[in-house]
Design an enzyme around this catalytic site. Structure first.
Site, PDB file in Angstrom:
ATOM      1  N   LYS A   1     -39.763  47.909   3.284  1.00 63.05           N
ATOM      2  CA  LYS A   1     -38.771  46.866   3.533  1.00 63.05           C
ATOM      3  C   LYS A   1     -37.345  47.442   3.410  1.00 63.05           C
ATOM      4  CE  LYS A   1     -41.856  43.167   1.736  1.00 63.05           C
ATOM      5  NZ  LYS A   1     -41.954  42.049   0.757  1.00 63.05           N
TER       6      LYS A   1
ATOM      7  N   ARG B   1     -52.960  48.087  -1.823  1.00 61.79           N
ATOM      8  CA  ARG B   1     -52.340  47.000  -2.593  1.00 61.79           C
ATOM      9  C   ARG B   1     -52.303  47.328  -4.084  1.00 61.79           C
ATOM     10  NH1 ARG B   1     -50.846  42.096  -0.026  1.00 61.79           N
ATOM     11  NH2 ARG B   1     -51.022  40.950  -1.973  1.00 61.79           N
TER      12      ARG B   1
ATOM     13  N   THR C   1     -47.225  41.148  -6.450  1.00 60.54           N
ATOM     14  CA  THR C   1     -46.122  40.603  -5.645  1.00 60.54           C
ATOM     15  C   THR C   1     -44.835  40.468  -6.462  1.00 60.54           C
ATOM     16  OG1 THR C   1     -47.780  39.356  -4.393  1.00 60.54           O
ATOM     17  CG2 THR C   1     -45.487  38.678  -4.143  1.00 60.54           C
TER      18      THR C   1
ATOM     19  N   ARG D   1     -44.057  48.552  -6.623  1.00 61.71           N
ATOM     20  CA  ARG D   1     -43.253  47.359  -6.899  1.00 61.71           C
ATOM     21  C   ARG D   1     -42.819  47.297  -8.366  1.00 61.71           C
ATOM     22  NH1 ARG D   1     -46.881  43.000  -3.462  1.00 61.71           N
ATOM     23  NH2 ARG D   1     -45.752  43.145  -1.489  1.00 61.71           N
TER      24      ARG D   1
ATOM     25  N   HIS E   1     -44.495  45.925   1.996  1.00 56.70           N
ATOM     26  CA  HIS E   1     -45.489  44.926   2.399  1.00 56.70           C
ATOM     27  C   HIS E   1     -46.805  45.638   2.673  1.00 56.70           C
ATOM     28  CE1 HIS E   1     -47.500  41.717   4.648  1.00 56.70           C
ATOM     29  NE2 HIS E   1     -47.882  42.678   5.476  1.00 56.70           N
TER      30      HIS E   1
HETATM   31  N1  UDP Z   1     -42.251  36.117  -2.277  1.00 61.14           N
HETATM   32  C1  UDP Z   1     -41.269  35.685  -3.170  1.00 61.14           C
HETATM   33  N2  UDP Z   1     -41.600  34.762  -4.126  1.00 61.14           N
HETATM   34  C2  UDP Z   1     -42.866  34.263  -4.240  1.00 61.14           C
HETATM   35  C3  UDP Z   1     -43.856  34.702  -3.336  1.00 61.14           C
HETATM   36  C4  UDP Z   1     -43.510  35.622  -2.371  1.00 61.14           C
HETATM   37  O1  UDP Z   1     -40.125  36.130  -3.099  1.00 61.14           O
HETATM   38  O2  UDP Z   1     -43.110  33.431  -5.135  1.00 61.14           O
HETATM   39  C5  UDP Z   1     -41.887  37.098  -1.228  1.00 61.14           C
HETATM   40  C6  UDP Z   1     -42.164  38.534  -1.665  1.00 61.14           C
HETATM   41  O3  UDP Z   1     -41.160  39.383  -1.105  1.00 61.14           O
HETATM   42  C7  UDP Z   1     -43.529  38.781  -1.055  1.00 61.14           C
HETATM   43  C8  UDP Z   1     -43.434  38.020   0.260  1.00 61.14           C
HETATM   44  O4  UDP Z   1     -42.671  36.851  -0.060  1.00 61.14           O
HETATM   45  O5  UDP Z   1     -43.803  40.160  -0.881  1.00 61.14           O
HETATM   46  C9  UDP Z   1     -44.763  37.620   0.860  1.00 61.14           C
HETATM   47  O6  UDP Z   1     -45.488  36.859  -0.075  1.00 61.14           O
HETATM   48  P1  UDP Z   1     -47.045  37.052  -0.317  1.00 61.14           P
HETATM   49  O7  UDP Z   1     -47.514  35.916  -1.166  1.00 61.14           O
HETATM   50  O8  UDP Z   1     -47.729  37.280   0.989  1.00 61.14           O
HETATM   51  O9  UDP Z   1     -47.103  38.381  -1.229  1.00 61.14           O
HETATM   52  P2  UDP Z   1     -47.554  39.868  -0.869  1.00 61.14           P
HETATM   53  O10 UDP Z   1     -48.749  39.781   0.054  1.00 61.14           O
HETATM   54  O11 UDP Z   1     -46.355  40.536  -0.213  1.00 61.14           O
HETATM   55  O12 UDP Z   1     -47.884  40.503  -2.186  1.00 61.14           O
HETATM   56 MG    MG Z   2     -49.041  38.685   1.806  1.00 63.21          MG
END
Ligand code: UDP
Ligand code: MG
Length: 174
Positions: free
Chosen positions: A14, A97, A103, A114, A131
């Site tokens: 990103k 992952r 996340t 992360r 991502h």
């Molecule tokens: N995100 C956030 N707050 C949240 C959930 C998600 O800022 O409570 C953002 C974060 O950058 C995350 C992206 O939205 O990577 C996509 O969310 P997802 O739940 O798909 O998480 P990921 O698959 O990226 O772990």
């Molecule tokens: Mg996701």
């Protein structure tokens, strides 16, 4: 063969990952998974691409901010871009992952990408560097969104050849 499923994964480094000069570091860390890179390119995501990519999160209050984030609007030029990669290999989604981490950067293992490099922005948005697709169906949807068949070195999903007439294309002058 240990019978584990061969999977494809879309990885995006990103805009914050690019701004923090973490590209090499992240690719080195991901290489611990011993997967194959079968596609790679730098993309300036259009609004449509960004919104389609995150369409499952459309109803979240942070959606508008998330779109700004992935398009680099929060990081400015020359960081309005992402590095898009496609990885392939056994159990690739779980492996990547795990290296990426949770996340929420505060919950992520400190040695994950992360956990080491992510942060929570003042707005509450998780600025989490990378991502990774979350399951095989999402991976296929995302890879088809970001890449054309010719941009991937293997035939991972069925494709077809078509002849397009009157299609405008940019080519090198010489
Ligand atoms: N995100 C956030 N707050 C949240 C959930 C998600 O800022 O409570 C953002 C974060 O950058 C995350 C992206 O939205 O990577 C996509 O969310 P997802 O739940 O798909 O998480 P990921 O698959 O990226 O772990
Ligand atoms: Mg996701």
């Amino acid at each position: 063969m240990n019978g584990k499923e061969v999977q494809q994964v879309l990885v995006l480094i990103k805009p914050d990952g690019l701004k923090k000069s973490l590209t090499g570091n992240i690719i080195t860390k991901l290489s611990e998974a011993k997967l194959t890179i079968i596609g790679a390119k730098v993309v300036k995501p259009s609004r449509d691409l960004a919104e389609e990519h995150y369409k499952q999160l459309k109803n979240q209050i942070f959606f508008d901010n998330l779109i700004k984030y992935i398009r680099g609007d929060l990081h400015g030029e020359p960081y309005k871009r992402v590095l898009a990669l496609v990885y392939k290999g056994e159990d690739a989604i779980k492996k990547l992952r795990t290296i990426a981490g949770a996340t929420n950067p505060e919950d992520a293992d400190p040695v994950s990408i992360r956990g080491a490099y992510g942060r929570i922005m003042r707005s509450g948005l998780f600025e989490n560097v990378i991502h990774c697709s979350s399951d095989p169906i999402e991976a296929e949807r995302e890879i088809k969104l970001w890449f054309q068949p010719d941009e991937i070195t293997e035939e991972i999903y069925p494709s077809k050849k078509i002849i397009q007439k009157n299609i405008q294309a940019k080519v090198w002058e010489k």
